[in-house]
Design an enzyme around this catalytic site. Structure first.
Site, PDB file in Angstrom:
ATOM      1  CG  HIS A   1      -0.821   2.223  -9.352  1.00 41.24           C
ATOM      2  ND1 HIS A   1      -0.791   1.856  -8.048  1.00 41.24           N
ATOM      3  CD2 HIS A   1      -1.712   3.023  -9.665  1.00 41.24           C
ATOM      4  CE1 HIS A   1      -1.991   2.494  -7.598  1.00 41.24           C
ATOM      5  NE2 HIS A   1      -2.384   3.112  -8.574  1.00 41.24           N
TER       6      HIS A   1
ATOM      7  CG  LEU B   1      -6.129  -7.233   8.708  1.00 49.15           C
ATOM      8  CD1 LEU B   1      -6.604  -8.514   9.712  1.00 49.15           C
ATOM      9  CD2 LEU B   1      -4.599  -7.623   8.596  1.00 49.15           C
TER      10      LEU B   1
ATOM     11  CG  ASP C   1      -2.074   0.991   1.198  1.00 45.19           C
ATOM     12  OD1 ASP C   1      -2.532   1.260   0.075  1.00 45.19           O
ATOM     13  OD2 ASP C   1      -2.520   1.280   2.341  1.00 45.19           O
TER      14      ASP C   1
ATOM     15  NE  ARG D   1      -4.679   6.737  -6.716  1.00 45.57           N
ATOM     16  CZ  ARG D   1      -4.445   6.419  -5.537  1.00 45.57           C
ATOM     17  NH1 ARG D   1      -4.201   7.265  -4.574  1.00 45.57           N
ATOM     18  NH2 ARG D   1      -4.506   5.187  -5.113  1.00 45.57           N
TER      19      ARG D   1
ATOM     20  CG  LEU E   1      10.769 -16.948  -4.166  1.00 39.32           C
ATOM     21  CD1 LEU E   1      10.128 -16.756  -2.716  1.00 39.32           C
ATOM     22  CD2 LEU E   1      11.523 -15.678  -4.484  1.00 39.32           C
TER      23      LEU E   1
ATOM     24  CB  SER F   1      -8.501  -5.730  -2.693  1.00 36.41           C
ATOM     25  OG  SER F   1      -9.224  -4.745  -2.731  1.00 36.41           O
TER      26      SER F   1
END
Ligand code: IPE
Ligand code: IPE
Ligand code: MG
Length: 247
Positions: A41, A196, A24, A37, A135, A69
Site C-alpha cells: 500500500h 468492477l 488493484d 501487504r 486537473l 471501497s
C-alpha cells in the site's frame, strides 16, 4: 470527434478526459516480494503520485482514483488502520504539493466512518482546492457505487423532476462530490481482475474499460499514456452506427 449529442454529460472532446482507476494489486505486489501487504500500500501511494504527475500530459481533466471501497472495511483491522494512515499521509503531504502546482484534490465517498484526523485533512485540502483547475484528482474513499445510487434515489423521491440530470446532482451530493463531474470516459483496472467491485456505477455507463495485469505499484506514467492511447483508438458510438467517411 462526435460523442453522441444525446448525452450531454460525456466529454465533448477526446481530450479533457475523465479517467477512473481501480488501483488493484498492491497486496499481491508485496506478497510476491515477501513483504507485508502494508508495504504494498505504501508503494501504491508512490504510484498515485506518478500517475497524478502524468495525467495532464495525457489530456486528463478529471482523475478518479478508487482508493478504498466500502467493502474494504471487511479486511483485517491492522491493514485497514494502515490504509487510513496512508490516506492521511496523502492528504497532508502529497496533496499540498499538488495544490501548489494548480491541481484540485478532493475526496468522494462517505465521510462519517473515517477517523476525524483524516476527515479534517481532506477538508483542509478541499478548502484550498478551487474548482476550475485544469486537473481534478478525486480519491474515492469509503465509496460504494450501489450505496451512492441508493442514497441519491432516496432523495429523488422528494423531487418532481426524475431526469438523469437531476439524478446526477443528487448522486454528487450522495457521494460528497460537491458538483457532478462528467461521465467517466475510461476506466482502468490494474491487477488483472476483470470486475468492477462496486466502483462508481452510474458514471461508467459509457466508459471504455481497460483491464491490465500490471499490479498497481508497478503502474507508471508510461502505462497511463499507453492506456489513454488505447482509449483513443476505440470507436465510441453511443448507440449510433459507425461514422461513414465520404471520399
Ligand atoms: C487495492 O489493492 C487496494 C485496496 C483495495 C485498498 P489490494 O489490497 O486489493 O491488492 P490485492 O488485490 O490484494 O493484490
Ligand atoms: C477494488 O479492489 C477496490 C479498490 C481498488 C479500492 P478489491 O481488491 O477490494 O476488489 P475485489 O475484492 O478483488 O473485488
Ligand atoms: Mg484487490
Amino acid at each position: 470527434m462526435s460523442n453522441g449529442k444525446g448525452d450531454h454529460r460525456s466529454s465533448p472532446e477526446r481530450s479533457a478526459l475523465h479517467v477512473a482507476i481501480i488501483m488493484d494489486g498492491s497486496g499481491r505486489w508485496a506478497t510476491a516480494r515477501g513483504l507485508s501487504r502494508s508495504a504494498g500500500h505504501h508503494a501504491g501511494r508512490a504510484a498515485v503520485r506518478r500517475v497524478v504527475e502524468a495525467a495532464p500530459q495525457c489530456g486528463i481533466r478529471v482523475l478518479t482514483l478508487f482508493t478504498f471501497s466500502s467493502d474494504n472495511w471487511r479486511r483485517p483491522a491492522p491493514e485497514v488502520a494502515e490504509l487510513l494512515r496512508i490516506f492521511e499521509a496523502f492528504f497532508t503531504m502529497d496533496a499540498p504539493a499538488f495544490l501548489r502546482r494548480g491541481i484540485r484534490v478532493s475526496a468522494v465517498g462517505r465521510r462519517d466512518r473515517l477517523p476525524l484526523s483524516l476527515r479534517e485533512a481532506i477538508e483542509k485540502v478541499e478548502a484550498a482546492s478551487q474548482p476550475g483547475r485544469p486537473l481534478h484528482v478525486r480519491l474515492a474513499i469509503d465509496y460504494s457505487g450501489r450505496e451512492a445510487i441508493v442514497r441519491a434515489a432516496h432523495q429523488l423521491r422528494q423531487t418532481q423532476d426524475a431526469s438523469a440530470e437531476v439524478f446526477a446532482h443528487l448522486l454528487a451530493e450522495a457521494e460528497h462530490a460537491g458538483e457532478p463531474v462528467p461521465d467517466i470516459d475510461l476506466l482502468i483496472r490494474t491487477g488483472g481482475e476483470q470486475r468492477l467491485s462496486n466502483c462508481p456505477l452510474w458514471e461508467i455507463a459509457y466508459a471504455e474499460l481497460l483491464f491490465t495485469p500490471a499490479l498497481w505499484p508497478d503502474f507508471g506514467a508510461a502505462d497511463l499514456e499507453a492506456a489513454v492511447q488505447e482509449f483513443q483508438t476505440r470507436d465510441r458510438r453511443f448507440g449510433r452506427i459507425p461514422e461513414v467517411v465520404h471520399p
